[in-house]
Design a protein around this motif. Structure first.
Motif, PDB file in Angstrom:
ATOM      1  N   SER A 193     -11.190  62.886  16.367  1.00 16.98           N
ATOM      2  CA  SER A 193     -10.558  61.614  16.741  1.00 16.98           C
ATOM      3  C   SER A 193     -10.869  61.337  18.205  1.00 16.98           C
ATOM      4  O   SER A 193     -11.204  62.248  18.968  1.00 16.98           O
ATOM      5  N   ARG A 194     -10.723  60.076  18.599  1.00 18.87           N
ATOM      6  CA  ARG A 194     -10.930  59.695  20.006  1.00 18.87           C
ATOM      7  C   ARG A 194     -10.015  60.525  20.908  1.00 18.87           C
ATOM      8  O   ARG A 194     -10.398  60.937  21.992  1.00 18.87           O
ATOM      9  N   ARG A 195      -8.790  60.733  20.423  1.00 21.55           N
ATOM     10  CA  ARG A 195      -7.804  61.471  21.213  1.00 21.55           C
ATOM     11  C   ARG A 195      -8.253  62.925  21.438  1.00 21.55           C
ATOM     12  O   ARG A 195      -8.197  63.443  22.542  1.00 21.55           O
ATOM     13  N   ASP A 196      -8.725  63.568  20.348  1.00 26.17           N
ATOM     14  CA  ASP A 196      -9.181  64.952  20.472  1.00 26.17           C
ATOM     15  C   ASP A 196     -10.393  65.040  21.393  1.00 26.17           C
ATOM     16  O   ASP A 196     -10.528  65.969  22.186  1.00 26.17           O
ATOM     17  N   THR A 197     -11.289  64.063  21.244  1.00 22.44           N
ATOM     18  CA  THR A 197     -12.482  64.067  22.102  1.00 22.44           C
ATOM     19  C   THR A 197     -12.072  63.886  23.562  1.00 22.44           C
ATOM     20  O   THR A 197     -12.538  64.615  24.443  1.00 22.44           O
ATOM     21  N   ALA A 198     -11.177  62.914  23.802  1.00 21.77           N
ATOM     22  CA  ALA A 198     -10.791  62.617  25.183  1.00 21.77           C
ATOM     23  C   ALA A 198     -10.011  63.764  25.821  1.00 21.77           C
ATOM     24  O   ALA A 198      -9.981  63.904  27.034  1.00 21.77           O
ATOM     25  N   ALA A 199      -9.366  64.589  24.997  1.00 24.00           N
ATOM     26  CA  ALA A 199      -8.629  65.725  25.546  1.00 24.00           C
ATOM     27  C   ALA A 199      -9.577  66.820  26.047  1.00 24.00           C
ATOM     28  O   ALA A 199      -9.207  67.618  26.902  1.00 24.00           O
ATOM     29  N   ARG A 200     -10.797  66.848  25.528  1.00 22.81           N
ATOM     30  CA  ARG A 200     -11.754  67.895  25.916  1.00 22.81           C
ATOM     31  C   ARG A 200     -12.847  67.375  26.845  1.00 22.81           C
ATOM     32  O   ARG A 200     -13.387  68.117  27.651  1.00 22.81           O
ATOM     33  N   ILE A 201     -13.201  66.074  26.649  1.00 19.50           N
ATOM     34  CA  ILE A 201     -14.318  65.519  27.419  1.00 19.50           C
ATOM     35  C   ILE A 201     -13.803  64.444  28.372  1.00 19.50           C
ATOM     36  O   ILE A 201     -13.172  63.478  27.951  1.00 19.50           O
ATOM     37  N   GLY A 202     -14.100  64.614  29.641  1.00 13.58           N
ATOM     38  CA  GLY A 202     -13.763  63.589  30.634  1.00 13.58           C
ATOM     39  C   GLY A 202     -15.007  62.790  30.937  1.00 13.58           C
ATOM     40  O   GLY A 202     -15.927  63.291  31.579  1.00 13.58           O
ATOM     41  N   TYR A 203     -15.047  61.557  30.441  1.00 11.95           N
ATOM     42  CA  TYR A 203     -16.242  60.726  30.596  1.00 11.95           C
ATOM     43  C   TYR A 203     -15.985  59.619  31.616  1.00 11.95           C
ATOM     44  O   TYR A 203     -15.033  58.847  31.466  1.00 11.95           O
ATOM     45  N   LEU A 204     -16.816  59.563  32.618  1.00 11.24           N
ATOM     46  CA  LEU A 204     -16.737  58.486  33.613  1.00 11.24           C
ATOM     47  C   LEU A 204     -17.954  57.590  33.423  1.00 11.24           C
ATOM     48  O   LEU A 204     -19.079  57.989  33.709  1.00 11.24           O
TER      49      LEU A 204
END
Ligand SMILES: Nc1ncnc2c1ncn2[C@@H]1O[C@H](COP(=O)(O)OP(=O)(O)OP(=O)(O)O)[C@@H](O)[C@H]1O
Length: 262
Positions: free
Chosen positions: A71-82
């Motif tokens: 999920s977007r949430r799981d991805t965002a919890a591990r990957i910090g994308y700027l």
């Protein structure tokens, strides 16, 4: 199983540009910078690794799991994308902008000194704490960049994918950001950082990738990459590779003497 790993990654925009197929791994520790000419595919690569774009072929695995299954949430919890550019829809305060970066935070995690909330710590790190009550839109370009970095940082992600985090920063703050990344990636995360600040990137990175036309044309230690045929071909004529003036710190890319007017 660990790391953020792409295999046979291929992406086609339908026009002249396609990326790959290429293999790349963002390890759990260490700072890797990605350099290369405009339009070479650096941002596209970061978007594919962050799950913002889907590859036409190939796989992206985040710690052994298909990125496309998360999920977007799981991805965002591990990957910090700027991303390279962030447009704010509403004019939030700096503090609110940074706090929004934590929305995907997965519980109380690592390396957070007690007495300092994650948003506050991140703002202190990127030296924007004094701006916390200002509106985001009122900031200078470099200040905005440091706020956005704090927003990504506040989540304490395992992998940082940063697209030109030092663009618009003065040299002092550019060094501060790369120092911060070097320190973090030694101890608790891995980072892939796209940068046109080639000398800063070379000085602080553990490894470097040179990309052009959607391909990885050189990779290895920063000195090796700066000295590579691919870099010479891309920048040759106007730029040359020289030993760092302090004699110890590897190499720097500077204008060739002949390219400067008399
Ligand atoms: N949304 C888009 N639609 C169509 N083409 C795009 C889009 N975004 C990028 N491109 C094209 O894809 C290619 C790669 O772009 P990309 O942004 O990945 O390059 P880059 O290496 O990050 O460049 P720069 O150093 O200028 O930021 C370029 O030819 C660009 O024009």
């Amino acid at each position: 199983m660990g790391g953020l790993k792409a295999t046979g990654l291929f992406f086609d925009r339908g026009g002249d540009f396609s990326l790959g197929p290429l293999d790349i791994t963002v390890p759990q520790r260490g700072l890797c910078s990605v350099i290369g000419p405009n339009g070479g595919g650096k941002s596209t690569l970061l978007k594919l690794l962050a799950g913002v774009l889907r590859p036409a072929r190939g796989t992206v695995l985040l710690e052994g799991r298909f990125l496309s299954d998360l999920s977007r949430r799981d991805t965002a919890a591990r990957i910090g994308y700027l991303p390279q550019e962030v447009g704010a829809l509403y004019d939030f305060s700096v503090e609110a902008m940074v706090a929004m970066g934590m929305f995907a935070l997965d519980g109380g995690r690592r390396h957070r000194p007690s007495g300092c909330g994650p948003a506050t710590c991140a703002m202190e790190k990127t030296r924007v704490i004094h701006l916390k009550n200002r509106s985001f839109s009122s900031l200078s370009g470099g200040e905005k960049q440091r706020v956005l970095l704090a927003s990504v940082w506040s989540r304490d992600p395992a992998y940082l994918l940063l697209d030109e985090p030092t663009s618009g920063l003065d040299p002092h703050h550019g060094v501060t950001v790369f120092r911060m990344l070097q320190e973090a990636t030694r101890h608790h995360c891995g980072a892939l950082v796209v940068s046109h600040d080639i000398n800063l990137a070379a000085a602080f990175s553990d490894s470097m990738i040179f990309m052009d036309q959607g391909r990885i044309l050189a990779e290895g230690l920063p000195d090796e990459v700066l000295d590579s045929e691919a870099v010479r071909e891309a920048y040759g004529g106007s730029m040359g590779v020289w030993p760092h003036p302090d004699g110890k710190k590897g190499r720097v890319l500077l204008p060739e003497r002949g390219s400067l007017s008399a």
